[in-house]
Enzyme design. Structure first.
Site, PDB file in Angstrom:
ATOM      1  N   TYR A   1      31.253  42.448  31.946  1.00 11.50           N
ATOM      2  CA  TYR A   1      31.719  42.906  33.255  1.00 11.50           C
ATOM      3  C   TYR A   1      32.062  44.384  33.219  1.00 11.50           C
ATOM      4  O   TYR A   1      32.158  44.984  32.152  1.00 11.50           O
ATOM      5  CB  TYR A   1      32.909  42.065  33.743  1.00 11.50           C
ATOM      6  CG  TYR A   1      34.245  42.377  33.109  1.00 11.50           C
ATOM      7  CD1 TYR A   1      34.538  41.990  31.805  1.00 11.50           C
ATOM      8  CD2 TYR A   1      35.219  43.076  33.814  1.00 11.50           C
ATOM      9  CE1 TYR A   1      35.777  42.272  31.230  1.00 11.50           C
ATOM     10  CE2 TYR A   1      36.460  43.359  33.242  1.00 11.50           C
ATOM     11  CZ  TYR A   1      36.730  42.951  31.951  1.00 11.50           C
ATOM     12  OH  TYR A   1      37.944  43.247  31.383  1.00 11.50           O
TER      13      TYR A   1
ATOM     14  N   LYS B   1      32.318  44.674  26.609  1.00  8.89           N
ATOM     15  CA  LYS B   1      33.265  44.320  27.680  1.00  8.89           C
ATOM     16  C   LYS B   1      32.946  42.934  28.229  1.00  8.89           C
ATOM     17  O   LYS B   1      32.218  42.780  29.207  1.00  8.89           O
ATOM     18  CB  LYS B   1      33.236  45.385  28.789  1.00  8.89           C
ATOM     19  CG  LYS B   1      34.410  45.295  29.756  1.00  8.89           C
ATOM     20  CD  LYS B   1      34.579  46.584  30.515  1.00  8.89           C
ATOM     21  CE  LYS B   1      35.611  46.502  31.624  1.00  8.89           C
ATOM     22  NZ  LYS B   1      36.975  46.310  31.171  1.00  8.89           N
TER      23      LYS B   1
HETATM   24  N1  PDD Z   1      40.089  47.029  31.819  1.00  9.13           N
HETATM   25  N2  PDD Z   1      40.741  48.456  26.983  1.00  9.13           N
HETATM   26  C1  PDD Z   1      40.627  47.233  27.520  1.00  9.13           C
HETATM   27  C2  PDD Z   1      40.895  46.053  26.672  1.00  9.13           C
HETATM   28  C3  PDD Z   1      40.289  47.083  28.882  1.00  9.13           C
HETATM   29  O1  PDD Z   1      40.167  45.852  29.424  1.00  9.13           O
HETATM   30  C4  PDD Z   1      40.079  48.247  29.677  1.00  9.13           C
HETATM   31  C5  PDD Z   1      39.689  48.167  31.128  1.00  9.13           C
HETATM   32  C6  PDD Z   1      40.217  49.511  29.073  1.00  9.13           C
HETATM   33  C7  PDD Z   1      39.993  50.794  29.830  1.00  9.13           C
HETATM   34  O2  PDD Z   1      38.635  50.990  30.121  1.00  9.13           O
HETATM   35  P1  PDD Z   1      38.171  51.840  31.389  1.00  9.13           P
HETATM   36  O3  PDD Z   1      38.846  53.159  31.282  1.00  9.13           O
HETATM   37  O4  PDD Z   1      36.722  51.928  31.235  1.00  9.13           O
HETATM   38  O5  PDD Z   1      38.617  51.075  32.616  1.00  9.13           O
HETATM   39  C8  PDD Z   1      40.535  49.568  27.720  1.00  9.13           C
HETATM   40  C9  PDD Z   1      39.639  46.826  33.183  1.00  9.13           C
HETATM   41  C10 PDD Z   1      40.123  47.865  34.127  1.00  9.13           C
HETATM   42  C11 PDD Z   1      39.956  45.404  33.590  1.00  9.13           C
HETATM   43  O6  PDD Z   1      39.708  44.525  32.786  1.00  9.13           O
HETATM   44  O7  PDD Z   1      40.397  45.166  34.729  1.00  9.13           O
END
Ligand code: PDD
Length: 283
Positions: free
Chosen positions: A32, A146
């Site tokens: 995702y 992710k």
């Molecule tokens: N989460 N680390 C983890 C474990 C995350 O789930 C996320 C993002 C990040 C930050 O990544 P980015 O800057 O690309 O959003 C780091 C998203 C926002 C979520 O699961 O809702």
């Protein structure tokens, strides 16, 4: 009621359906992305598409369509839902097939997308800062992909809530890996920014990458390396980055105030810088 996208159709959210045999549902066999929307525009979208492409390739899930089509659906959902500020969630699974650990060749991936309207800029978290607890990092070994295997994150966030805190930072072998859904940063006494280096132990945050670029442009000192809980607790400032929180101050770790216990000036400057630059680059 929102309009959402499911496998080729735009539907009212209460009519959107996915098979009970979808491997995303049965095995979290999926990836995702969450992209922030500011002023009705997509932020850091190329970065999110690049990470999505990489996540899919690591799991050998085919791209359901080309990136231009994925972008077109994002824009259509922004328009149909009149989204000005918030996020777009995009979820691609390996597809549906009778339950089996192995998957057949040529399975058609499922694609789901929906918008979430919420404030990103003027938030209590940004104004007051958040408190975090530390929690053992019980997640799997490929956190750079992710995937929606988010039970580790959900349990850590719930433990934080029960402890009266806002979020959790994961710890492995005495070192902070990252936040439950964000990347973790500290600022040392001499103003150096520290955030863990990229590896399979953390998600390669898109906000993290953008902020590293912006911070380098304004000549801030940066070290990409792991840090301990003790180092974080005695840091001058701490913050997290994500597409949801942008740059958000952390003012307490395991009950211990960070710096003055209020959002620090370097964090606030970085948040302003990030918002300004993201606004300029959003498209
Ligand atoms: N989460 N680390 C983890 C474990 C995350 O789930 C996320 C993002 C990040 C930050 O990544 P980015 O800057 O690309 O959003 C780091 C998203 C926002 C979520 O699961 O809702």
């Amino acid at each position: 009621m929102r309009t959402v996208y499911v496998n080729g159709d735009y539907l009212p959210e209460d009519q959107a359906k996915i098979s009970i045999f979808d491997r995303g549902f049965l095995m979290a066999d999926a990836v995702y992305e969450v992209t922030m929307v500011l002023d009705g525009k997509l932020c850091d979208f190329d970065g999110h598409l690049a990470r999505l492409t990489r996540s899919l390739a690591e799991l050998d899930i085919p791209m359901p369509m080309d990136v231009a089509q994925l972008e077109a659906i994002h824009r259509e959902l922004i328009t149909r839902n009149k989204l000005d500020e918030g996020g777009i969630y995009m979820h691609i699974t390996r597809g549906a097939h009778d339950r089996d650990f192995l998957w057949p060749a040529n399975l058609t991936p499922s694609l789901v997308m929906f918008t979430q309207a919420r404030k990103c800029i003027d938030t209590p978290a940004a104004q007051r800062g958040i408190s975090v607890i530390t929690a053992p990092d019980i997640r799997w070994g490929r956190r750079d992909i992710k995937t929606p295997q988010l039970l580790g994150a959900a349990l850590a966030k719930q433990a934080a809530r029960l402890a009266g805190a806002d979020d959790a930072w994961f710890v492995e072998e005495g070192l902070i890996t990252e936040g439950s859904s964000n990347n973790a940063w500290i600022v040392t006494e001499d103003g150096t920014l520290i955030t863990r280096h990229l590896s399979t132990h953390i998600l390669h945050g898109i906000t993290r990458a953008a902020l590293l670029r912006y911070a380098a442009e304004v000549q801030l000192k940066i070290e990409e390396r792991p840090f301990t809980i003790g180092e974080a607790q005695s840091a001058r400032e701490a913050f997290v980055t994500s597409a949801g929180l942008l740059v958000c101050p952390v003012v307490q770790i395991d009950g211990h105030p960070i710096g003055t216990g209020k959002p620090g000036p370097i964090t606030q400057r970085l948040r302003t810088l990030y918002i300004e630059e993201s606004r300029k680059a959003a498209r």
